[in-house]
Scaffold this motif. Structure first.
Motif, PDB file in Angstrom:
ATOM      1  N   PHE A 145      52.797  41.574  56.494  1.00  0.00           N
ATOM      2  CA  PHE A 145      53.394  42.520  55.557  1.00  0.00           C
ATOM      3  C   PHE A 145      52.774  43.926  55.273  1.00  0.00           C
ATOM      4  O   PHE A 145      51.535  43.921  55.063  1.00  0.00           O
ATOM      5  CB  PHE A 145      53.892  41.794  54.297  1.00  0.00           C
ATOM      6  CG  PHE A 145      54.659  40.669  54.126  1.00  0.00           C
ATOM      7  CD1 PHE A 145      56.129  41.056  53.969  1.00  0.00           C
ATOM      8  CD2 PHE A 145      54.323  39.417  54.675  1.00  0.00           C
ATOM      9  CE1 PHE A 145      56.960  39.822  53.981  1.00  0.00           C
ATOM     10  CE2 PHE A 145      55.258  38.503  54.757  1.00  0.00           C
ATOM     11  CZ  PHE A 145      56.834  38.786  54.351  1.00  0.00           C
ATOM     12  N   ALA A 146      53.671  44.893  55.091  1.00  0.00           N
ATOM     13  CA  ALA A 146      52.859  46.089  54.598  1.00  0.00           C
ATOM     14  C   ALA A 146      52.383  45.918  53.289  1.00  0.00           C
ATOM     15  O   ALA A 146      52.775  44.870  52.436  1.00  0.00           O
ATOM     16  CB  ALA A 146      53.913  47.467  54.489  1.00  0.00           C
ATOM     17  N   GLU A 147      51.460  46.867  52.933  1.00  0.00           N
ATOM     18  CA  GLU A 147      50.721  46.752  51.571  1.00  0.00           C
ATOM     19  C   GLU A 147      51.960  46.711  50.392  1.00  0.00           C
ATOM     20  O   GLU A 147      51.737  45.956  49.635  1.00  0.00           O
ATOM     21  CB  GLU A 147      49.637  47.498  51.345  1.00  0.00           C
ATOM     22  CG  GLU A 147      48.893  47.462  49.960  1.00  0.00           C
ATOM     23  CD  GLU A 147      48.180  46.282  49.977  1.00  0.00           C
ATOM     24  OE1 GLU A 147      47.491  45.574  50.857  1.00  0.00           O
ATOM     25  OE2 GLU A 147      48.210  45.732  48.855  1.00  0.00           O
ATOM     26  N   ASP A 148      52.610  47.722  50.584  1.00  0.00           N
ATOM     27  CA  ASP A 148      53.770  47.839  49.424  1.00  0.00           C
ATOM     28  C   ASP A 148      54.873  47.187  50.216  1.00  0.00           C
ATOM     29  O   ASP A 148      55.511  47.765  51.183  1.00  0.00           O
ATOM     30  CB  ASP A 148      53.907  49.405  49.386  1.00  0.00           C
ATOM     31  CG  ASP A 148      54.796  49.700  48.157  1.00  0.00           C
ATOM     32  OD1 ASP A 148      55.093  48.768  47.433  1.00  0.00           O
ATOM     33  OD2 ASP A 148      55.278  50.680  48.172  1.00  0.00           O
TER      34      ASP A 148
ATOM     35  N   GLY B 141      50.892  48.410  64.796  1.00  0.00           N
ATOM     36  CA  GLY B 141      51.908  47.146  65.158  1.00  0.00           C
ATOM     37  C   GLY B 141      52.862  47.278  64.148  1.00  0.00           C
ATOM     38  O   GLY B 141      53.223  48.105  63.190  1.00  0.00           O
ATOM     39  N   LEU B 142      53.995  46.388  64.060  1.00  0.00           N
ATOM     40  CA  LEU B 142      55.066  46.179  63.246  1.00  0.00           C
ATOM     41  C   LEU B 142      54.567  45.254  62.074  1.00  0.00           C
ATOM     42  O   LEU B 142      54.032  44.235  62.182  1.00  0.00           O
ATOM     43  CB  LEU B 142      56.216  45.643  64.041  1.00  0.00           C
ATOM     44  CG  LEU B 142      56.732  46.411  65.136  1.00  0.00           C
ATOM     45  CD1 LEU B 142      58.139  45.817  65.681  1.00  0.00           C
ATOM     46  CD2 LEU B 142      57.177  47.915  64.782  1.00  0.00           C
TER      47      LEU B 142
ATOM     48  N   ALA C  75      61.083  40.718  68.184  1.00  0.00           N
ATOM     49  CA  ALA C  75      61.322  39.227  68.174  1.00  0.00           C
ATOM     50  C   ALA C  75      59.832  38.589  68.454  1.00  0.00           C
ATOM     51  O   ALA C  75      59.635  37.373  67.930  1.00  0.00           O
ATOM     52  CB  ALA C  75      61.833  39.033  69.828  1.00  0.00           C
ATOM     53  N   GLN C  76      58.680  39.417  68.931  1.00  0.00           N
ATOM     54  CA  GLN C  76      57.476  38.961  68.953  1.00  0.00           C
ATOM     55  C   GLN C  76      57.129  38.715  67.598  1.00  0.00           C
ATOM     56  O   GLN C  76      56.181  37.859  67.069  1.00  0.00           O
ATOM     57  CB  GLN C  76      56.647  40.029  69.711  1.00  0.00           C
ATOM     58  CG  GLN C  76      55.181  39.191  69.759  1.00  0.00           C
ATOM     59  CD  GLN C  76      54.941  38.283  70.901  1.00  0.00           C
ATOM     60  OE1 GLN C  76      55.422  38.192  71.760  1.00  0.00           O
ATOM     61  NE2 GLN C  76      54.177  37.252  70.461  1.00  0.00           N
ATOM     62  N   LEU C  77      57.347  39.848  66.704  1.00  0.00           N
ATOM     63  CA  LEU C  77      56.783  39.552  65.270  1.00  0.00           C
ATOM     64  C   LEU C  77      57.167  38.453  64.611  1.00  0.00           C
ATOM     65  O   LEU C  77      56.506  37.856  64.161  1.00  0.00           O
ATOM     66  CB  LEU C  77      57.477  40.944  64.573  1.00  0.00           C
ATOM     67  CG  LEU C  77      56.863  41.021  63.078  1.00  0.00           C
ATOM     68  CD1 LEU C  77      55.504  41.196  62.789  1.00  0.00           C
ATOM     69  CD2 LEU C  77      57.650  42.218  62.488  1.00  0.00           C
TER      70      LEU C  77
END
Lengths: 425, 162
Positions: free
Chosen positions: B38-41, B139-140, B16-18
């Motif tokens: 976002f993740a790099e991939d 982190g997410l 929810a925080q993300l």
């Protein structure tokens, strides 16, 4: 018998019907702004152009593979059903029940054995012929339709259909020439150059634009603006007026195909920078250049081809990004653009992924097309009180012939040449 | 997609925080922060419910790397022409759908109101985020965010990301 002079009351009622306005002069380089605003002109366009002797794009053959497969769409503002019949032919008919006028088909598409209006269950076959009336004989010997009612005499209007390279076109007019003749050899060849084998739909979106439909069609035909409005194009040298290419205009002016060929001697051109044009940013480079990892899939070096069929069809090849666009008028100051993103049925996975990435260039969020989405509205708002003024369409002369440059407005003039002929201006 | 294991409930406030941080970055015009969620991939795409239902893969935006997201921001800042506008995201509670392959699958509804330069406000988009969330660098982040708009019809243009 025709009366020598009309009764006075008929004359009075004629005077209250708004008539399209007169064109200011014969020159193709001046276009009056009322043509984007006038309600009577708009109504006349629906009749004389969209429902007149033209061919309107209505569907892809790949949407209609089996008997009963159908799509619903529009010809101008007229709702139509396009369907593959039991006989294998493609039929099109007005999506309007012959009884009380309700829509016959309510979905975007599907497969049907017949169509039944939801209102009173009148039934139509795949050709749009009325074949069944609920309680036609009444109930318990009472009610029902009059004995002499002939179903064959009642039905929605039907349209002629014709297909070319997997595209389905429809016409309401028996006066439209055969589709092949309507397009001409050059435009036909340019369609076949891209749609050379079975396509596969990758996605569909609708973009609602706050402008007259003609402003969008002009924009698509306008080879002059592309690299000036669209900084993304210019900077990455997808299309620049200093590159090779040109514009092909059909002899009647109606249709066009513009194309860009990559030319080695353009790589060092400073024409944009020298003129201080916004659309070239020297320092702008992609963090992930895979977006523009294109292949010359048609083997002719043409990086970009934009093609229109009058009045409302666009076929687009930008690098490996393919789409058809259907222009649908929605009043004098509104329209819808129906996007269908395409690949080929035999695309290997890397080519499919490439097309999905390059689709970032087009559509409502396209690096290029988002600007075409708003610029028509800028004109519509800009000319709000300028109906009696004219726009200047004079780049590249005053004719509407094919040219070996894109620094011209020849195909825009071609549009007006055809438009005026259909409208009687 | 592999079968989902139940996702630990402790993740709910974190997801929810993300989502809240993500929406604030866009709505506060901190677009430069957006790729960092976002993740790099990664995969980020905006589609419609009709396209999604029919399995049609094309998106209004389709990015399969964080670099493509940075390019989107650079184009919006430096190249593209569109009238000044802002979004207000109203993001609903995430549903934790489960865990698979090291990613938590979540679904979150959203509503976006767009305010244009002249003050006109429109209900611009509603839909749901279909996400694969991973833990990265403490982190997410989103490994995947499929934005499924309820409507296939976009008013004028879609410039800012959803």
């Amino acid at each position: 018998m025709m009366a020598a002079s009309r009764p006075r009351d008929e004359e009075d009622s004629m005077a209250t019907i708004p008539q399209p306005r007169a064109w200011p002069g014969p020159d193709l380089t001046r276009v009056p702004y009322w043509v984007y605003q006038d309600e009577a002109t708009y109504r006349a366009e629906l009749q004389r152009i969209f429902e007149g002797p033209v061919w309107n794009y209505v569907a892809l053959e790949s949407d209609l593979l089996r008997p009963g497969d159908y799509r619903t769409t529009f010809v101008g503002e007229m709702p139509v059903v396009v369907v593959r019949g039991e006989d294998g032919a493609i039929h099109a008919f007005e999506n309007r029940c012959a009884h009380r006028g309700a829509l016959i088909a309510l979905d975007d598409g599907g497969t049907a054995r017949h169509f039944q209006c939801v209102y009173h269950a009148w039934t139509y076959d795949l050709r749009g012929a009325l074949i069944g009336i609920a309680f036609e004989k009444g109930s318990h010997g009472r009610g029902g339709m009059p004995a002499g009612f002939c179903k064959a005499d009642h039905g929605p209007r039907t349209l002629r259909t014709a297909t070319l390279h997997g595209l389905v076109f429809a016409s309401l007019s028996p006066g439209a020439p055969a589709l092949e003749d309507y397009l001409g050899d050059e435009v036909r060849a340019r369609i076949g150059r891209v749609l050379n084998r079975p396509v596969q739909v990758l996605g569909r979106f609708v973009q609602a634009l706050p402008n007259n439909w003609k402003l969008y069609v002009e924009n698509v035909k306008d080879t002059y603006h592309a690299s000036l409005l669209h900084a993304f194009f210019g900077t990455f040298r997808i299309t620049r007026l200093t590159q090779g290419g040109g514009v092909l205009v059909s002899p009647d002016g109606a249709h066009h195909a513009s194309y860009t060929i990559d030319r080695a001697d353009d790589r060092d051109s400073t024409a944009y920078r020298d003129q201080g044009l916004r659309s070239e940013h020297a320092g702008y480079r992609l963090a992930d250049p895979s977006l523009l990892d294109s292949v010359d899939e048609f083997g002719d070096g043409i990086k970009l081809q934009i093609l229109t069929v009058f009045p409302s069809f666009v076929l687009q090849q930008i690098e490996n990004c393919l789409a058809v666009r259907q222009v649908l008028p929605r009043g004098p100051d509104a329209m819808e653009l129906h996007w269908t993103y395409l690949g080929f049925a035999d695309d290997p996975p890397p080519m499919r992924r490439r097309r999905l990435k390059q689709a970032n260039l087009v559509g409502p969020a396209g690096y290029v097309s988002m600007e075409d989405g708003c610029v028509g509205g800028f004109v519509q708002r800009g000319v709000a009180t300028a109906g009696d003024e004219v726009s200047v369409v004079a780049m590249g002369g005053d004719g509407a012939e094919s040219q070996e440059t894109r620094a011209t407005e020849a195909s825009v003039r071609g549009f007006w040449k055809a438009y005026r002929r259909y409208m009687g201006h | 997609m592999a079968a989902l294991e139940p996702a630990p409930a402790r993740l709910l406030p974190l997801v929810a925080q993300l989502n809240a941080d993500y929406a604030r970055a866009i709505d506060d015009d901190r677009l430069e922060d957006w790729p960092g969620f976002f993740a790099e991939d990664c995969l980020y795409t905006i589609t419609s419910a009709a396209n999604h239902r029919q399995g049609l893969p094309a998106g209004l935006i389709y990015a399969d790397s964080r670099g493509m997201l940075r390019d989107r921001v650079a184009a919006l800042r430096q190249a593209n022409i569109y009238e000044r506008q802002s979004y207000r995201h109203i993001v609903g509670l995430p549903a934790l759908l489960g865990e698979s392959g090291g990613a938590v699958r979540t679904e979150t509804p959203f509503l976006v109101v767009r305010t244009l330069r002249d003050g006109r406000m429109d209900l611009f988009a509603t839909g749901r985020y279909l996400d694969a969330v991973v833990e990265e660098a403490g982190g997410l982040r989103f490994r995947e965010r499929i934005v499924v708009c309820d409507s296939s019809r976009i008013d004028t243009l879609l410039a800012l990301p959803l």
